[in-house]
Design a protein around this motif. Structure first.
Motif, PDB file in Angstrom:
ATOM      1  N   GLY A 271       0.874  -1.249   0.108  1.00 25.62           N
ATOM      2  CA  GLY A 271       0.121  -0.063   0.084  1.00 25.62           C
ATOM      3  C   GLY A 271       0.805   1.380   0.103  1.00 25.62           C
ATOM      4  O   GLY A 271       0.655   2.416  -0.633  1.00 25.62           O
ATOM      5  N   ALA A 272       2.057   1.199   0.594  1.00 24.80           N
ATOM      6  CA  ALA A 272       2.816   2.409   0.614  1.00 24.80           C
ATOM      7  C   ALA A 272       3.200   2.659  -0.751  1.00 24.80           C
ATOM      8  O   ALA A 272       3.691   3.831  -1.260  1.00 24.80           O
ATOM      9  CB  ALA A 272       3.979   2.119   1.526  1.00 24.80           C
ATOM     10  N   LEU A 273       3.843   1.491  -1.504  1.00 24.62           N
ATOM     11  CA  LEU A 273       4.238   1.524  -2.569  1.00 24.62           C
ATOM     12  C   LEU A 273       3.307   2.322  -3.718  1.00 24.62           C
ATOM     13  O   LEU A 273       3.405   3.018  -4.497  1.00 24.62           O
ATOM     14  CB  LEU A 273       4.878   0.429  -3.044  1.00 24.62           C
ATOM     15  CG  LEU A 273       6.027   0.038  -2.442  1.00 24.62           C
ATOM     16  CD1 LEU A 273       6.629  -1.551  -3.074  1.00 24.62           C
ATOM     17  CD2 LEU A 273       7.330   1.036  -2.707  1.00 24.62           C
ATOM     18  N   PHE A 274       2.086   1.488  -3.588  1.00 29.52           N
ATOM     19  CA  PHE A 274       1.078   1.763  -4.883  1.00 29.52           C
ATOM     20  C   PHE A 274       0.623   3.053  -4.460  1.00 29.52           C
ATOM     21  O   PHE A 274       0.181   3.778  -5.502  1.00 29.52           O
ATOM     22  CB  PHE A 274       0.230   0.718  -4.753  1.00 29.52           C
ATOM     23  CG  PHE A 274       0.732  -0.465  -5.464  1.00 29.52           C
ATOM     24  CD1 PHE A 274       1.250  -0.540  -6.735  1.00 29.52           C
ATOM     25  CD2 PHE A 274       0.546  -1.797  -4.893  1.00 29.52           C
ATOM     26  CE1 PHE A 274       1.915  -1.564  -7.144  1.00 29.52           C
ATOM     27  CE2 PHE A 274       1.124  -2.982  -5.683  1.00 29.52           C
ATOM     28  CZ  PHE A 274       2.005  -2.991  -6.520  1.00 29.52           C
ATOM     29  N   GLY A 275       0.252   3.457  -3.203  1.00 34.77           N
ATOM     30  CA  GLY A 275      -0.262   4.688  -2.672  1.00 34.77           C
ATOM     31  C   GLY A 275       0.310   5.948  -2.954  1.00 34.77           C
ATOM     32  O   GLY A 275       0.143   6.738  -3.332  1.00 34.77           O
ATOM     33  N   THR A 276       1.886   5.378  -2.686  1.00 33.31           N
ATOM     34  CA  THR A 276       2.553   6.917  -3.025  1.00 33.31           C
ATOM     35  C   THR A 276       2.710   7.179  -4.507  1.00 33.31           C
ATOM     36  O   THR A 276       2.679   8.322  -5.056  1.00 33.31           O
ATOM     37  CB  THR A 276       4.371   6.425  -2.623  1.00 33.31           C
ATOM     38  OG1 THR A 276       4.119   6.301  -1.374  1.00 33.31           O
ATOM     39  CG2 THR A 276       5.093   7.567  -2.977  1.00 33.31           C
ATOM     40  N   PHE A 277       2.811   5.995  -5.469  1.00 34.78           N
ATOM     41  CA  PHE A 277       2.797   6.446  -6.792  1.00 34.78           C
ATOM     42  C   PHE A 277       1.485   6.944  -7.257  1.00 34.78           C
ATOM     43  O   PHE A 277       1.253   8.043  -8.058  1.00 34.78           O
ATOM     44  CB  PHE A 277       2.867   4.902  -7.520  1.00 34.78           C
ATOM     45  CG  PHE A 277       3.096   5.132  -8.718  1.00 34.78           C
ATOM     46  CD1 PHE A 277       4.060   5.580  -9.839  1.00 34.78           C
ATOM     47  CD2 PHE A 277       1.760   4.490  -9.610  1.00 34.78           C
ATOM     48  CE1 PHE A 277       3.765   5.848 -11.119  1.00 34.78           C
ATOM     49  CE2 PHE A 277       1.693   4.531 -11.101  1.00 34.78           C
ATOM     50  CZ  PHE A 277       2.567   5.465 -11.556  1.00 34.78           C
ATOM     51  N   SER A 278       0.246   6.384  -6.755  1.00 32.04           N
ATOM     52  CA  SER A 278      -1.077   7.089  -7.471  1.00 32.04           C
ATOM     53  C   SER A 278      -1.312   8.200  -6.827  1.00 32.04           C
ATOM     54  O   SER A 278      -1.780   9.117  -7.529  1.00 32.04           O
ATOM     55  CB  SER A 278      -2.062   6.079  -7.031  1.00 32.04           C
ATOM     56  OG  SER A 278      -2.369   5.773  -5.570  1.00 32.04           O
TER      57      SER A 278
END
Length: 77
Positions: free
Chosen positions: A32-39
């Motif tokens: 979630g940290a990876l995908f959330g940061t990107f989005s």
């Protein structure tokens, strides 16, 4: 492995289910940290809005994945 019994006679979740929940929560929050940061960066969020968006995504993915991992560990054991 003996089944753990609580103070009122009900059985407690086994160690494997708890371990699956915690492990799933850690993996889900990292994803979630990876995908959330990107989005969030992609749609143009900044500062406080960015941190709130990342935190929300981390909690959602951590909760979802930990539930699936706990169920999977329960089925496995």
């Amino acid at each position: 492995m003996p089944l753990a019994v609580g103070p009122y006679g009900q059985s407690q979740p086994s160690c494997f289910v708890k371990m699956g929940f915690v492990m799933g929560c850690a993996v889900g929050m990292a994803a979630g940290a990876l995908f959330g940061t990107f989005s969030c960066l992609r749609i143009g969020m900044r500062s406080r809005e960015l941190m709130g968006g990342i935190g929300k995504t981390m909690m959602q993915s951590g909760g979802t994945f930990s539930t699936y991992m706990a169920i999977g560990m329960d089925i496995r054991c």
